[in-house]
Enzyme design. Structure first.
Site, short mmCIF file in Angstrom:
data_model
loop_
_atom_site.label_atom_id
_atom_site.label_comp_id
_atom_site.label_asym_id
_atom_site.label_seq_id
_atom_site.Cartn_x
_atom_site.Cartn_y
_atom_site.Cartn_z
N GLU A 209 26.16 -33.97 8.59
CA GLU A 209 27.37 -34.79 8.62
C GLU A 209 27.66 -35.58 7.33
O GLU A 209 28.30 -36.64 7.41
CB GLU A 209 27.27 -35.78 9.78
CG GLU A 209 26.23 -36.91 9.62
CD GLU A 209 24.87 -36.65 10.25
OE1 GLU A 209 24.52 -35.47 10.43
OE2 GLU A 209 24.16 -37.62 10.56
N HIS B 160 30.47 -32.18 16.75
CA HIS B 160 29.31 -33.07 16.59
C HIS B 160 29.30 -33.69 15.20
O HIS B 160 29.21 -34.92 15.06
CB HIS B 160 28.03 -32.28 16.85
CG HIS B 160 26.77 -33.06 16.67
ND1 HIS B 160 26.11 -33.65 17.73
CD2 HIS B 160 26.05 -33.37 15.56
CE1 HIS B 160 25.04 -34.29 17.28
NE2 HIS B 160 24.98 -34.13 15.96
N GLU B 161 29.41 -32.87 14.18
CA GLU B 161 29.35 -33.40 12.81
C GLU B 161 30.55 -34.30 12.53
O GLU B 161 30.42 -35.33 11.88
CB GLU B 161 29.26 -32.27 11.78
CG GLU B 161 28.12 -31.28 12.00
CD GLU B 161 26.75 -31.90 12.23
OE1 GLU B 161 26.50 -33.00 11.72
OE2 GLU B 161 25.93 -31.29 12.95
N1 TRP Z 1 21.95 -35.00 11.18
C1 TRP Z 1 22.08 -33.59 11.44
C2 TRP Z 1 22.83 -33.46 12.75
O1 TRP Z 1 22.33 -33.73 13.79
C3 TRP Z 1 20.83 -32.85 11.56
C4 TRP Z 1 19.87 -32.84 10.44
C5 TRP Z 1 18.86 -33.69 10.22
C6 TRP Z 1 19.71 -31.82 9.51
N2 TRP Z 1 18.07 -33.26 9.20
C7 TRP Z 1 18.56 -32.13 8.77
C8 TRP Z 1 20.42 -30.69 9.24
C9 TRP Z 1 18.10 -31.26 7.79
C10 TRP Z 1 19.97 -29.85 8.26
C11 TRP Z 1 18.81 -30.12 7.54
O2 TRP Z 1 23.95 -33.15 12.79
ZN ZN Z 2 23.71 -35.06 14.69
#
Ligand code: TRP
Ligand code: ZN
Length: 883
Positions: free
Chosen positions: A269, A302-303
């Site tokens: 995100e 979600h994002e």
């Molecule tokens: N914050 C992201 C989500 O839930 C997920 C995420 C955390 C992520 N660490 C990551 C995605 C590392 C890719 C690589 O939408």
């Molecule tokens: Zn997330």
């Protein structure tokens, strides 16, 4: 070669939290892009936190080549080690830090920090990847506005993106150019992003509720422009939905999504510049399945929703991860429920919760939704934090109602916009807005494990007494548990199947509680009771439907009979519990088959009635007509303290499918033929539901009859979309039908140039349970379509084999365990994050009969014994082993 011989295993503790010693006022980054020597210049304005006046100046930094630093223009020589830098000499309260570092994106195979994916520069900073770009206080409670200047060769990187709004760009001598981006919203470093490469964009616009114009762009590789429509459409619907459901508008002039091929997870995100695994962006009817479309919609949402729950309000520290993830998953589930069928979405979410989170909660990796310690934070992006975290928000929603929930969230956004927060601050918004005490409820964030609720009923001819008791088993590091607040939605049906008491929420907050259902003035009402009543009646006994909609994430022990389950399957007005009754019935039937009994006629007749009920949605019927999952049955056996052998489980499930196919042949064939979706493919939920039931019918027919196998072969030939083509191919392969090999070869020829379709082709074969699985999967890893360094490909073969081919992975000779371990050992030095995640396939070793258990244990120890094993994998496997 690895150098870290003994990875740091000292846990970080929630109780040790201290605010940062230095705040960041603003950040200027300049990137000079080159594949193996990118130069990063950071100019950062620091201000001392007077509350920590005695602390030295420390910045995180990993795998950086230091090229010099200045404080207010004067060169400084910091102490530098593997984890960062430190200056102990006195510093002014406010100063400008300028630092040059060199990094090597080409050599970055971990896919964290700045890396190259197929010639495209991209970043992944959550959770602690920014420190691999420059020295920085890389913690989410340090928030600052960022200005980013990117420079590179026009030919190599025609497009250069970062967060926020583009403010300048221009040509430079020697075929080079630059772009400047400005993100006015203060953000933590984990939301920083940079993308540069040969990209094309699919553009659109959105007008916010208050009338602001926002430009929307989905960036993909040239050639993929035609596959962005659905992601773009999902984005626009998400933006509108967040305005209506939460009153939240987008806050920049530009919103971008970029699809990349090498990515550790689903999507990220980053402020104004979401980066996605291409699997969750690219779709066309010919190449993407209905499931792909649904996932694209949910992940784009979600994002996008993170813009408020995660970005505008972020986490104080990584222990608070569920503050953004649990809440955002809950929001994306609400969105999908509104866009599609709420009942079907709920059933799917619960299936996933049980398959992943309950499994985690019952095993050695169990941890609270808000953990209190971690070694490697990347290991805590778990089903518990995400999915159980969402269930906790869902229970709050149930307890305070939709209006109370909205009031609490309004207060949360109002009070904490621009801040880095804790679960306590979030909870306080509910307490204040709704006037409730959530002291006991908060145990849902702090206690690991899935509560088990026992429900016993007695009926004396007039009053039904319901006795509830809760129990929570110890989990690693948590011996004694306190009783939780468990909201149970329930209703009652009369003996003729009509609803006599509508859905109501009873809350169990002590170890035991008793309730009475009795009639007064012709209507049935609930009241508190002092104890269990007499059980003397049979006549007129109401049937309870408990935990409707899965109102609490618990295991319910009901002492129900198969007749009772069949009754609820036939009559319950709550679609979730109707499905649930069928699921429980299926599990009981599987056990009876394993005990040598024939497949129950009552069971297949019950399912036939569901299949033929014109009032039911095809998508729902498709879910009911599914037989229990093999891993689900393994977990169920283990909970009955039976050591698991996966072979009889597989046999039982196959027997059930074959029996349905044979016994329901006419009804299945009729449903199959009636459900043909005419016209061009459309990914909408209704059409997808029809395809789901039609393909379920095809699979069951193929399991039970020769005609069904022929039907699958015809369907494969005739398919005009990937959903149907893949379903037919999987059916041919799984039932070893004539022509399966030819169909696999034809599919390969048709799709070999499409990497995402090749992932499907690989996983379908990795799942094939028929004899010879090990040799086939080993051969797949030698195939040209396989590339072990790409996470999607690795997961498609090694991950799918371990998670979705139980008889292959658990082959009694241990060959499956050895194969998976060999691959984990190979991947670990290259990509520890993905390795550690996949090492979770061993978390259930305790369930299995002694031969398999010992073979799994010895593979776990063999991996743990590898010199230089990453911190990530070491932590996961030592927790799994119980060390
Ligand atoms: N914050 C992201 C989500 O839930 C997920 C995420 C955390 C992520 N660490 C990551 C995605 C590392 C890719 C690589 O939408
Ligand atoms: Zn997330």
């Amino acid at each position: 070669m690895r150098t870290d011989q003994s990875p740091q295993q000292t846990p970080t503790q929630l109780k040790d939290y201290l605010p940062p010693a230095w705040w960041v006022e603003d950040v200027h980054l300049a990137f000079d892009l080159a594949p193996s020597a990118t130069l990063v210049t950071a100019k950062i304005q620091f201000r001392r936190n007077p509350d920590r006046a005695d602390a030295p100046f420390e910045l995180h930094g990993r795998k950086l080549t230091f090229r010099g630093a200045k404080i207010d223009g004067a060169p400084v020589e910091p102490e530098i080690d593997e984890e960062g830098l430190k200056i102990t000499s006195p510093l002014p309260d406010s100063f400008t830090w300028v630092c040059e570092t060199e990094i090597d994106p080409q050599a970055n195979t971990e896919l964290e920090g700045l890396y190259l994916s197929n010639g495209m520069y991209c970043t992944q900073c959550e959770a602690e990847g920014f420190r691999k770009i420059t020295f920085y206080p890389d913690r989410p409670d340090v928030m600052a506005p960022f200005t980013v200047r990117i420079e590179g060769e026009v030919a190599a990187v025609p497009v250069m993106l970062s967060n926020g709004n583009p403010v300048a760009r221009g040509a430079l001598p020697d075929g080079r150019h630059f772009a400047v981006w400005e993100d006015p919203w203060p953000k933590p470093a984990y939301l920083f992003a940079l993308v540069a490469g040969e990209l094309v964009s699919h553009d659109d616009e959105f007008t916010t509720a208050s009338g602001r114009e926002v430009k929307l762009q989905v960036f993909v590789r040239p050639g993929d422009e035609q596959k962005c429509d659905y992601a773009m459409d999902s984005l626009k619907r998400s933006m509108r939905w967040d305005e209506v459901a939460y009153g939240r508008e987008y806050d920049l002039d530009l919103f971008m999504i970029v699809a990349v091929e090498d990515f550790n997870m689903g999507a990220m995100e980053n402020k104004g510049l979401n980066i996605f695994n291409s699997k969750y962006v690219l779709a066309s009817p010919e190449t993407a399945t209905d499931l792909d479309y649904a996932l694209i919609e949910a992940i784009v949402a979600h994002e996008y929703f993170h813009n408020w729950t995660g970005n505008r309000i972020t986490c104080r520290d990584w222990f608070q991860l569920c503050l953004k993830e649990g809440l955002t998953v809950f929001r994306d589930q609400q969105f999908s429920a509104d866009e599609r069928s709420a009942a079907v979405q709920r059933i799917k979410a619960v299936k996933q919760l049980r398959a992943r989170q309950f499994r985690e909660d019952e095993g050695p990796l169990a941890h609270p939704v808000r953990p209190e310690e971690y070694v490697e934070i990347n290991n805590f992006y778990t089903a518990t934090v995400y999915e159980k975290g969402a269930e906790v928000i869902g229970m709050l929603h149930t307890l305070v109602g939709a209006k109370g929930y909205r009031k609490a969230l309004d207060l949360y956004f109002d009070r904490h916009d621009g801040q880095a927060c804790t679960i306590e601050q979030f909870r306080l918004c509910f307490e204040e807005a709704c006037g409730i005490d959530l002291g006991q409820f908060a145990l849902w964030w702090g206690q690991a494990g899935t509560p088990r609720v026992t429900a016993r009923e007695s009926w004396d001819g007039e009053t039904l007494t319901l006795s509830l008791a809760q129990e929570l088993q110890p989990t690693p590091g948590q011996e004694d548990k306190k009783p939780m607040v468990i909201p149970l939605a329930l209703g009652a049906l009369g003996p003729d199947g009509t609803e006599i008491a509508a859905t109501e929420v009873l809350t169990l907050s002590m170890l035991e509680a008793h309730y009475q259902l009795s009639q007064s003035d012709g209507s049935w009402t609930w009241s508190a009771a002092s104890g269990a009543g007499a059980d003397t009646g049979a006549e007129g006994r109401p049937r309870l439907s408990i935990n409707r909609g899965f109102s609490a994430p618990i295991m319910l022990d009901r002492a129900e009979t198969n007749e009772g389950r069949a009754f609820l399957l036939a009559h319950d007005t709550d679609p979730f519990n109707r499905w649930e009754a069928g699921r429980e019935l299926g599990i009981e039937i599987a056990h009876s088959i394993m005990a040598g009994e024939a497949v129950s006629e009552a069971w297949s007749t019950g399912l036939e009635r569901v299949l033929e009920d014109p009032a039911l949605d095809p998508a729902f019927k498709a879910l009911v007509l599914d037989v229990p999952g093999e891993d689900e049955l393994a977990g169920d056996l283990a909970s009955r303290e039976v050591p698991v052998d996966p072979d009889p489980i597989h046999q039982a499930v196959q027997t059930m499918r074959a029996a349905l196919g044979l016994r329901l042949q006419p009804a299945l064939k009729a449903a199959h033929d009636a459900l043909e979706v005419p016209g061009a493919y459309s990914p909408d939920a209704e059409s997808a539901g029809k395809r789901a039931l039609r393909n379920r019918a095809m699979t069951l027919l193929a399991a039970g009859t020769y005609a069904g196998k022929k039907l699958a072969a015809e369907r494969f030939e005739a398919a005009n979309n990937m959903t149907d083509q893949l379903a037919a191919l999987a059916t041919l392969v799984n039932y070893g039908a004539e022509g399966a090999d030819a169909a696999l070869a034809a599919f390969y020829e048709q799709w070999k140039s499409d990497s995402l379709v090749m992932d499907k082709w690989l996983s379908l074969q990795a799942m094939n349970p028929n004899p010879g699985a090990m040799d086939r999967v080993a051969a797949l890893t030698e195939h040209a379509a396989f590339n072990w360094q790409n996470p999607n490909k690795f997961r498609s073969v090694v991950g799918v084999f371990a998670m979705a081919n139980p008889t292959g992975f658990h082959a009694a000779d241990g060959s499956g365990y050895r194969f998976v371990s060999d691959w984990l050992i190979k991947l670990d030095p290259v990509n520890p994050q993905t390795t550690a995640r996949l090492a979770g396939v061993f978390e259930t070793w305790r369930r299995y009969e002694v031969g398999r258990r010992e073979k799994m244990q010895s593979e776990i120890q063999r991996i743990l014994g590898q010199p230089g094993l990453s911190r990530n994998t070491t932590e996961i496997l030592s927790r799994i082993a119980g060390d």
